[in-house]
Design an enzyme around this catalytic site. Structure first.
Site, PDB file in Angstrom:
ATOM      1  N   ARG A 118       0.788  -1.194  -0.065  1.00 27.84           N
ATOM      2  CA  ARG A 118      -0.007  -0.008   0.035  1.00 27.84           C
ATOM      3  C   ARG A 118       0.861   1.125  -0.038  1.00 27.84           C
ATOM      4  NH1 ARG A 118      -2.742  -3.201   3.536  1.00 27.84           N
ATOM      5  NH2 ARG A 118      -4.599  -4.142   2.573  1.00 27.84           N
ATOM      6  N   LYS A 140       2.711  11.952 -11.155  1.00 28.24           N
ATOM      7  CA  LYS A 140       2.146  11.137 -11.662  1.00 28.24           C
ATOM      8  C   LYS A 140       3.037   9.639 -11.927  1.00 28.24           C
ATOM      9  CE  LYS A 140      -0.862  13.719 -14.720  1.00 28.24           C
ATOM     10  NZ  LYS A 140      -1.429  13.919 -15.953  1.00 28.24           N
ATOM     11  N   GLU A 182      10.595  19.358 -24.565  1.00 24.50           N
ATOM     12  CA  GLU A 182       9.546  19.624 -23.221  1.00 24.50           C
ATOM     13  C   GLU A 182      10.446  20.961 -22.702  1.00 24.50           C
ATOM     14  OE1 GLU A 182       7.339  18.008 -22.877  1.00 24.50           O
ATOM     15  OE2 GLU A 182       7.608  15.883 -23.758  1.00 24.50           O
ATOM     16  N   LYS A 217       7.209  23.854 -14.427  1.00 31.43           N
ATOM     17  CA  LYS A 217       6.179  22.517 -13.880  1.00 31.43           C
ATOM     18  C   LYS A 217       5.602  22.800 -12.873  1.00 31.43           C
ATOM     19  CE  LYS A 217       4.794  17.755 -14.779  1.00 31.43           C
ATOM     20  NZ  LYS A 217       4.888  16.565 -15.518  1.00 31.43           N
ATOM     21  N   GLU A 227      -4.984  18.120 -12.295  1.00 30.08           N
ATOM     22  CA  GLU A 227      -5.405  18.507 -13.683  1.00 30.08           C
ATOM     23  C   GLU A 227      -6.776  18.762 -13.894  1.00 30.08           C
ATOM     24  OE1 GLU A 227      -3.274  15.768 -16.405  1.00 30.08           O
ATOM     25  OE2 GLU A 227      -4.081  16.829 -17.967  1.00 30.08           O
ATOM     26  N   ARG A 231      -3.318  22.817 -15.545  1.00 31.76           N
ATOM     27  CA  ARG A 231      -2.348  21.683 -15.680  1.00 31.76           C
ATOM     28  C   ARG A 231      -2.598  21.231 -17.258  1.00 31.76           C
ATOM     29  NH1 ARG A 231      -0.435  16.834 -11.574  1.00 31.76           N
ATOM     30  NH2 ARG A 231       1.264  15.928 -12.726  1.00 31.76           N
ATOM     31  N   ASN A 235      -0.221  20.130 -21.760  1.00 27.91           N
ATOM     32  CA  ASN A 235      -0.260  19.406 -23.260  1.00 27.91           C
ATOM     33  C   ASN A 235       0.016  20.275 -24.367  1.00 27.91           C
ATOM     34  OD1 ASN A 235      -1.172  17.136 -21.482  1.00 27.91           O
ATOM     35  ND2 ASN A 235      -3.159  18.086 -21.345  1.00 27.91           N
ATOM     36  N   HIS A 238       0.835  18.689 -27.473  1.00 28.70           N
ATOM     37  CA  HIS A 238       0.679  17.059 -27.086  1.00 28.70           C
ATOM     38  C   HIS A 238      -0.438  16.349 -28.015  1.00 28.70           C
ATOM     39  CE1 HIS A 238       4.047  17.503 -24.638  1.00 28.70           C
ATOM     40  NE2 HIS A 238       4.088  16.338 -24.275  1.00 28.70           N
ATOM     41  N   HIS A 242       0.963  13.226 -29.988  1.00 26.70           N
ATOM     42  CA  HIS A 242       0.558  11.719 -29.811  1.00 26.70           C
ATOM     43  C   HIS A 242      -0.008  11.193 -30.993  1.00 26.70           C
ATOM     44  CE1 HIS A 242      -0.164  12.933 -25.199  1.00 26.70           C
ATOM     45  NE2 HIS A 242       1.022  12.403 -25.332  1.00 26.70           N
ATOM     46  N   HIS A 254       9.039  10.568 -28.693  1.00 26.30           N
ATOM     47  CA  HIS A 254       7.955  11.565 -28.012  1.00 26.30           C
ATOM     48  C   HIS A 254       8.450  12.914 -28.111  1.00 26.30           C
ATOM     49  CE1 HIS A 254       4.851  13.108 -25.664  1.00 26.30           C
ATOM     50  NE2 HIS A 254       5.675  13.811 -24.696  1.00 26.30           N
TER      51      HIS A 254
HETATM   52  N1  NAD Z   1       4.740  10.731 -14.985  1.00 27.98           N
HETATM   53  C1  NAD Z   1       4.614  12.000 -16.058  1.00 27.98           C
HETATM   54  O1  NAD Z   1       4.255  12.843 -15.550  1.00 27.98           O
HETATM   55  C2  NAD Z   1       5.451  11.764 -17.174  1.00 27.98           C
HETATM   56  C3  NAD Z   1       5.564  12.974 -17.940  1.00 27.98           C
HETATM   57  C4  NAD Z   1       6.348  12.879 -19.118  1.00 27.98           C
HETATM   58  C5  NAD Z   1       6.815  11.607 -19.522  1.00 27.98           C
HETATM   59  N2  NAD Z   1       6.418  10.699 -19.053  1.00 27.98           N
HETATM   60  C6  NAD Z   1       6.824   9.135 -19.324  1.00 27.98           C
HETATM   61  O2  NAD Z   1       8.293   9.323 -19.337  1.00 27.98           O
HETATM   62  C7  NAD Z   1       8.591   8.306 -20.465  1.00 27.98           C
HETATM   63  C8  NAD Z   1       9.764   8.755 -21.445  1.00 27.98           C
HETATM   64  O3  NAD Z   1      10.926   9.031 -20.361  1.00 27.98           O
HETATM   65  P1  NAD Z   1      12.384   9.299 -21.080  1.00 27.98           P
HETATM   66  O4  NAD Z   1      12.236  10.119 -22.243  1.00 27.98           O
HETATM   67  O5  NAD Z   1      13.095   9.547 -19.960  1.00 27.98           O
HETATM   68  O6  NAD Z   1      12.852   7.658 -21.762  1.00 27.98           O
HETATM   69  P2  NAD Z   1      13.655   6.462 -21.030  1.00 27.98           P
HETATM   70  O7  NAD Z   1      13.120   6.462 -19.857  1.00 27.98           O
HETATM   71  O8  NAD Z   1      13.346   5.424 -22.223  1.00 27.98           O
HETATM   72  O9  NAD Z   1      14.876   6.856 -21.275  1.00 27.98           O
HETATM   73  C9  NAD Z   1      15.670   7.043 -22.572  1.00 27.98           C
HETATM   74  C10 NAD Z   1      16.751   6.262 -22.798  1.00 27.98           C
HETATM   75  O10 NAD Z   1      17.727   7.193 -22.256  1.00 27.98           O
HETATM   76  C11 NAD Z   1      18.536   6.184 -21.141  1.00 27.98           C
HETATM   77  N3  NAD Z   1      19.083   7.269 -20.339  1.00 27.98           N
HETATM   78  C12 NAD Z   1      18.419   7.962 -19.450  1.00 27.98           C
HETATM   79  N4  NAD Z   1      19.256   8.549 -18.807  1.00 27.98           N
HETATM   80  C13 NAD Z   1      20.545   8.395 -19.127  1.00 27.98           C
HETATM   81  C14 NAD Z   1      21.852   8.819 -18.952  1.00 27.98           C
HETATM   82  N5  NAD Z   1      22.065   9.822 -17.915  1.00 27.98           N
HETATM   83  N6  NAD Z   1      22.806   8.121 -19.475  1.00 27.98           N
HETATM   84  C15 NAD Z   1      22.577   7.377 -20.327  1.00 27.98           C
HETATM   85  N7  NAD Z   1      21.629   6.949 -20.718  1.00 27.98           N
HETATM   86  C16 NAD Z   1      20.424   7.182 -20.214  1.00 27.98           C
HETATM   87  C17 NAD Z   1      17.719   5.197 -20.758  1.00 27.98           C
HETATM   88  O11 NAD Z   1      18.329   4.081 -20.283  1.00 27.98           O
HETATM   89  C18 NAD Z   1      16.821   4.991 -22.124  1.00 27.98           C
HETATM   90  O12 NAD Z   1      17.230   4.027 -22.946  1.00 27.98           O
HETATM   91  C19 NAD Z   1       7.361   7.867 -21.158  1.00 27.98           C
HETATM   92  O13 NAD Z   1       7.197   6.547 -20.673  1.00 27.98           O
HETATM   93  C20 NAD Z   1       6.591   8.943 -20.846  1.00 27.98           C
HETATM   94  O14 NAD Z   1       5.122   8.389 -20.759  1.00 27.98           O
HETATM   95  C21 NAD Z   1       5.789  10.646 -17.844  1.00 27.98           C
HETATM   96 ZN    ZN Z   2       5.670  15.104 -23.376  1.00 27.29          ZN
END
Ligand code: NAD
Ligand code: ZN
Length: 349
Positions: A118, A140, A182, A217, A227, A231, A235, A238, A242, A254
């Protein structure tokens, strides 16, 4: 110089610490970061090798728990494996999950932390630019279903977010550019400094860029943690993004889709007479300087429209776009005619 941004969240407040070299300091003084207790450092194989194993070796009671790398592993199956690992390594309700990685690790490990027993403590250590400025802020967490991205999740506020901008040195260039999309979005939302390519491209200013983008942010999610109104401005671009990701069969990352999405939002704003100055060309110039795409290429316009029409934020099938009056002045426009959208796509060919 360490920067600390205090965040007031519904479940309590926490700090975001931004500090080049932080990961080394955390390892040297774990108690200062409340990491001297029982800790599972959740990360992926790549990041375990570069940072995770070394970090865990320096914490007094830490183990590394590895999950597979890539968006395709942001799933309930991975979460289930994490639970099994948490039990195996003796995690109890007083243990802490450290999510060390990009958004995939942050969202997946965060969701596991929100639900295991939990809920156990969560420390976010974002390593990608996107995770630093976006996914680690706002509480999130969640995973994808085969039917769509981020369909299962929770709000889980971290104990603290620890950002070491030095780790960006190992981030692949394409991922860095994606994070920049971003950052530019946050610039358009509220901070003109983040629209200056000279600042964005200067590695020495990375801590400042991250701090400014995080602040944008934080300001928005503090106003609207669940949201309900502002918030939605996050988007920006976005709805287009998407659709682009989907129609490209996820060949576009992305952030690349967000880049074109931001330009599309600016162009649509201009087309509808909402924005008062040459925003589209300004956005296009910034994208070019950062090395982000600003054209749709071969993507089919009708397919993009069809993909947008399934957007979960389009209530009751009415189109809904976040648009720009100017930098820092956002608005939401509903029922934009399909012809205007198709025109916008045409201007991006
Ligand atoms: N929770 C939220 O509010 C929110 C907001 C935006 C995006 N997201 C999510 O985030 C995800 C995308 O995140 P991302 O762009 O970080 O992608 P990711 O986590 O896949 O990382 C991208 C790549 O970079 C590598 N990497 C990361 N940091 C590194 C570093 N310092 N050195 C070497 N390699 C490194 C990772 O291993 C991976 O292969 C999506 O799933 C998206 O839905 C969530
Ligand atoms: Zn985004």
């Amino acid at each position: 110089v360490a920067e600390r941004i205090a965040v007031n969240a519904p479940g309590g407040s926490y700090d975001i610490v931004i500090d080049p070299g932080l990961i080394v300091r955390v390892a040297a003084r774990p108690a200062d970061y409340r990491l001297d207790g029982h800790v599972a450092v959740v990360t992926n194989p790549t990041l375990a090798g570069i940072y995770g194993d070394a970090l865990a070796r320096h914490l007094p009671h830490a183990v590394v728990v590895v999950m597979s790398e890539g968006e395709q592993y942001k799933t309930l199956e991975t979460v289930a494996k994490l639970y099994v690992d948490f039990v195996r390594v003796g995690m109890d309700r007083s243990s802490t999950v450290v999510a060390l990685g990009g958004g995939v690790v942050g969202d997946t490990a965060g969701f596991a932390a929100a639900t295991y027993m939990r809920g156990v403590r969560l420390v976010q250590m974002p390593t990608s630019l996107l995770a630093m400025v976006d996914s680690s802020v706002g509480g999130k967490v969640g995973v994808d279903l085969p039917q769509g991205k981020n369909l299962v999740g929770a709000f889980k506020q971290p104990e603290v977010v620890l950002i070491d901008t030095d780790v960006l040195r190992t981030l692949p260039a394409r991922e860095w550019r994606c994070g920049m999309a971003e950052v530019i979005k946050h610039g358009l939302l509220a901070d003109e400094t983040l629209l200056d390519p000279g600042i964005l491209m200067n590695p020495e200013r990375a801590p400042e860029v991250v701090r400014r983008a995080v602040q944008v942010k934080v300001d928005i999610v503090q106003q609207d943690p669940f949201e309900q109104n502002v918030r939605a401005y996050l988007n920006l671009g976005h709805t287009f993004a998407h659709a682009i990701e989907q129609v490209s069969g996820y060949n576009w990352l992305h952030g690349e889709a967000v880049a074109v999405g931001l330009l599309a939002a600016a162009k649509l704003s201009q087309k509808l007479g909402i924005c008062g100055r040459a925003l589209p060309s300004e956005v296009e110039d910034i994208l070019a300087e950062v090395g982000l795409p600003s054209r749709l290429g071969w993507l089919d316009r009708e397919a993009l429209w069809a993909a947008m029409a399934t957007d979960k934020k389009w209530k009751g099938g009415r189109s809904r776009f976040v648009l720009l009056r100017d930098v820092g002045q956002l608005c939401i426009v509903e029922d934009v005619p399909k012809a205007d959208i198709l025109d916008t796509f045409r201007s991006l060919e």
